[in-house]
Design a protein around this motif. Structure first.
Motif, PDB file in Angstrom:
ATOM      1  N   THR A 173       4.349  10.480  21.315  1.00  0.00           N
ATOM      2  CA  THR A 173       5.262  10.204  22.434  1.00  0.00           C
ATOM      3  C   THR A 173       4.597  10.291  23.812  1.00  0.00           C
ATOM      4  O   THR A 173       5.179   9.842  24.799  1.00  0.00           O
ATOM      5  CB  THR A 173       6.445  11.198  22.418  1.00  0.00           C
ATOM      6  OG1 THR A 173       5.905  12.526  22.329  1.00  0.00           O
ATOM      7  CG2 THR A 173       7.386  10.946  21.280  1.00  0.00           C
ATOM      8  N   ILE A 267       3.233  20.160  31.880  1.00  0.00           N
ATOM      9  CA  ILE A 267       4.353  19.358  31.370  1.00  0.00           C
ATOM     10  C   ILE A 267       4.515  19.714  29.905  1.00  0.00           C
ATOM     11  O   ILE A 267       3.538  19.834  29.176  1.00  0.00           O
ATOM     12  CB  ILE A 267       4.128  17.848  31.587  1.00  0.00           C
ATOM     13  CG1 ILE A 267       5.341  17.064  31.079  1.00  0.00           C
ATOM     14  CG2 ILE A 267       2.849  17.341  30.908  1.00  0.00           C
ATOM     15  CD1 ILE A 267       5.443  15.691  31.671  1.00  0.00           C
ATOM     16  N   SER A 271       8.507  15.705  20.394  1.00  0.00           N
ATOM     17  CA  SER A 271       9.163  14.443  20.054  1.00  0.00           C
ATOM     18  C   SER A 271      10.535  14.632  19.434  1.00  0.00           C
ATOM     19  O   SER A 271      11.417  13.806  19.650  1.00  0.00           O
ATOM     20  CB  SER A 271       8.274  13.597  19.155  1.00  0.00           C
ATOM     21  OG  SER A 271       7.449  14.379  18.377  1.00  0.00           O
ATOM     22  N   ASP A 335       7.950  27.217  19.032  1.00  0.00           N
ATOM     23  CA  ASP A 335       7.141  27.647  20.184  1.00  0.00           C
ATOM     24  C   ASP A 335       7.664  28.978  20.697  1.00  0.00           C
ATOM     25  O   ASP A 335       8.877  29.148  20.854  1.00  0.00           O
ATOM     26  CB  ASP A 335       7.226  26.606  21.312  1.00  0.00           C
ATOM     27  CG  ASP A 335       6.486  25.332  20.965  1.00  0.00           C
ATOM     28  OD1 ASP A 335       5.413  25.426  20.342  1.00  0.00           O
ATOM     29  OD2 ASP A 335       6.978  24.243  21.310  1.00  0.00           O
TER      30      ASP A 335
HETATM   31  P1  ADP Z   1       4.138  15.940  22.369  1.00  0.00           P
HETATM   32  O1  ADP Z   1       4.081  14.465  22.327  1.00  0.00           O
HETATM   33  O2  ADP Z   1       4.892  16.449  23.550  1.00  0.00           O
HETATM   34  O3  ADP Z   1       2.847  16.661  22.154  1.00  0.00           O
HETATM   35  P2  ADP Z   1       4.696  16.672  19.682  1.00  0.00           P
HETATM   36  O4  ADP Z   1       6.004  16.632  19.006  1.00  0.00           O
HETATM   37  O5  ADP Z   1       3.546  15.918  19.116  1.00  0.00           O
HETATM   38  O6  ADP Z   1       5.045  16.241  21.142  1.00  0.00           O
HETATM   39  O7  ADP Z   1       4.188  18.177  19.878  1.00  0.00           O
HETATM   40  C1  ADP Z   1       5.035  19.095  20.467  1.00  0.00           C
HETATM   41  C2  ADP Z   1       4.386  20.435  20.504  1.00  0.00           C
HETATM   42  O8  ADP Z   1       3.230  20.396  21.363  1.00  0.00           O
HETATM   43  C3  ADP Z   1       5.280  21.488  21.107  1.00  0.00           C
HETATM   44  O9  ADP Z   1       6.197  21.995  20.179  1.00  0.00           O
HETATM   45  C4  ADP Z   1       4.263  22.511  21.576  1.00  0.00           C
HETATM   46  O10 ADP Z   1       3.842  23.324  20.505  1.00  0.00           O
HETATM   47  C5  ADP Z   1       3.101  21.643  22.027  1.00  0.00           C
HETATM   48  N1  ADP Z   1       3.130  21.440  23.470  1.00  0.00           N
HETATM   49  C6  ADP Z   1       3.589  20.366  24.137  1.00  0.00           C
HETATM   50  N2  ADP Z   1       3.434  20.555  25.463  1.00  0.00           N
HETATM   51  C7  ADP Z   1       2.895  21.777  25.640  1.00  0.00           C
HETATM   52  C8  ADP Z   1       2.526  22.553  26.775  1.00  0.00           C
HETATM   53  N3  ADP Z   1       2.640  22.111  28.004  1.00  0.00           N
HETATM   54  N4  ADP Z   1       2.019  23.799  26.561  1.00  0.00           N
HETATM   55  C9  ADP Z   1       1.878  24.278  25.316  1.00  0.00           C
HETATM   56  N5  ADP Z   1       2.200  23.597  24.205  1.00  0.00           N
HETATM   57  C10 ADP Z   1       2.709  22.352  24.351  1.00  0.00           C
END
Ligand code: ADP
Ligand code: ZN
Length: 470
Positions: A173, A267, A271, A335
């Motif tokens: 995403t 940020i 997804s 998280d």
């Molecule tokens: P994205 O496309 O936002 O990475 P995913 O679904 O692939 O979405 O992964 C989401 C996961 O990535 C979150 O649950 C978290 O563990 C991690 N993540 C996303 N943004 C952050 C951030 N700024 N700091 C720490 N972990 C993050």
């Protein structure tokens, strides 16, 4: 011409809203007041916000009750009807949703909108086998873009910026999510995506790119590449960075800011809930503001599932309040973080979350891609040559994450394989190929003799993470 009028009208209405918002608050740093995209939502009073959330919660519960058999059955089992959910506090009556629920209902079981209404589909990694599929309606994409525009405006991005999106474009995403937001703000978007870093570095210099969105580790890799190419900080105009999709530390922030000459902002997103833009740092940089008119946050004890009071650390849970394609009720993100008490000096009233301190499961994020040890296990078990003993060794070399997978050969294959280097090579390549197609990132494979991988107990039994990111 119509465009000019439209954007002028929009500009004026935004300005009015900013004025309205800032007038209401006393402790606002006046430098921040122009950096709010939608003051009507970002600066709502707590009472207004709770009322809006309650109204939206009732609506979304009613919507999933009638459109998603999975939720209807769950609510019926608990003897709950949508009419039992009237205020935001009623959320505690609702069941939780997990990644396993998404996997069990693969691919479209949790989708609420009819296929004809879905205009985009993304996928994120599942724990084993099936990825998590997320469909978005046109309205969802609009909400996502608006949330992203809020983030970018908080970072100080305007229509005068040239902004490069260096998250991967594709099923992930990150790329398209950030892209739509940059377009909504009206800055010029450069869809750089990941890879091809030298070309990207040249574009940053030659086009005078002022903003960038990427993973923090990619930002460091970019800095390294620029060093190698002889591009100096003074040769480039980068001033804003939107970094996320993986955990990062204050130390990393300092290093990125120093090497690229920009200010780095967090940020956060996932997804299952939307994608990047669920929360974002403002200029005050005390936690990340949650777009809580769309994503309602709770912190729970991951063991007892009891809600925890503001300030306490636990597992972050989100309910999507407006999503049409695939809404989620009380989705357990895994998280670990806390919600921060008090109001921010930037003027926003939305609740803030701390940085992510860890996970309540064993998911790793390697080069921005989610990786579960269970995915590796499923590949290892699918090949007859291997015993179910494996180890993931994660490292960061020259600011790039590396993954090595060590796996034990079964006794009966050991002698024949280890006698011929070509056979070892072939088997390593075969496993590496399968891992690549399941994980979407390359892993180096190392075959081990039987009983040589150390057995340990506990959650991280299959992982050695040598990166220093906590
Ligand atoms: P994205 O496309 O936002 O990475 P995913 O679904 O692939 O979405 O992964 C989401 C996961 O990535 C979150 O649950 C978290 O563990 C991690 N993540 C996303 N943004 C952050 C951030 N700024 N700091 C720490 N972990 C993050
Ligand atoms: Zn703030």
């Amino acid at each position: 011409m119509a465009n000019v009028i439209l954007s002028l009208t929009f500009f004026c209405s935004q300005r009015k809203k900013v004025y309205f918002c800032t007038e209401r608050k006393l402790l606002i740093n006046s430098n921040y007041k122009k950096m709010i995209w939608n003051p009507n939502k970002e600066c709502m009073s707590r009472d207004e916000m709770s009322a809006l959330q309650g109204k939206r919660l009732h609506k979304i519960v009613k919507y999933v009750y009638h459109n998603v058999p999975f939720y209807r059955h769950k609510l019926q089992e608990m003897d709950i009807t949508p009419d039992d959910i009237q205020t935001i506090e009623d959320i505690q009556k609702l069941p939780f949703t997990t990644k396993k629920d998404l996997r069990d209902n693969y691919p479209f079981g949790l989708q609420a909108a009819p296929p004809s209404e879905i205009i985009r589909i993304h996928a994120s990694s599942g724990t084993t086998g099936n990825p998590t599929i997320v469909g978005y309606t046109r309205k969802d994409i609009g909400v996502w873009s608006e949330c992203m525009a809020r983030c970018l405006t908080a970072y100080g991005v305007t229509r005068d910026d040239i902004f490069s999106v260096a998250y991967g474009y594709g099923l992930f995403t990150g790329g398209l999510g950030a892209h739509n937001g940059v377009e909504m703000v009206g800055a010029s978007v450069v869809p750089a995506s990941t890879g091809n870093t030298e070309k990207h570095a040249r574009l940053i210099r030659d086009l005078g790119i002022t903003g960038i969105a990427c993973t923090p580790s990619y930002a460091l890799y970019l800095a390294e590449t620029m060093d190698r190419m002889g591009i100096k900080k003074d040769d480039i105009k980068l001033r804003v960075g939107a970094f996320g999709a993986e955990p990062w530390t204050e130390k990393m922030r300092e290093e990125i800011e120093e090497r690229l000459g920009l200010k780095g902002f967090n940020i956060y997103g996932l997804s299952e809930v939307m994608g990047p833009s669920v929360s974002y740092e403002c200029q005050a940089q005390h936690g990340s503001h949650i777009n809580e008119d769309h994503f309602y946050p709770e912190i729970i004890n991951p063991v007892t599932l009891e809600p925890l009071p503001v300030g306490q650390q636990g597992e972050l849970v989100f309910t999507t309040l407006t999503k049409e394609g695939m809404p989620v009720l009380r989705y357990r993100t895994r998280d670990l973080c806390s919600l921060l008490p008090g109001q921010c000096e930037c003027g926003r009233t939305s609740v803030r979350m701390s940085a992510i301190h860890g996970r309540s499961d064993d998911m790793l994020i390697i080069r921005g891609i989610n990786v579960f040890p269970s995915q590796v296990e499923s590949v290892v078990l699918s090949m007859k040559e291997f015993a179910p003993r494996y180890m993931l060794i994660v490292d960061r070399v020259n600011n790039l994450d590396t993954l090595q997978v060590q796996v034990e050969l079964r006794q009966e294959y050991f002698t024949s394989t280890f006698d011929t280097p070509a056979a070892i090579d072939e088997l390593e390549k075969k496993l590496a190929g399968k891992l690549k197609s399941v994980l979407s990132i390359a892993a180096k494979v190392k075959l081990k003799a039987p009983n040589t991988i150390e057995r340990s107990q506990g959650k991280s039994a299959h992982v050695i993470d040598n990166r220093n990111i906590k």
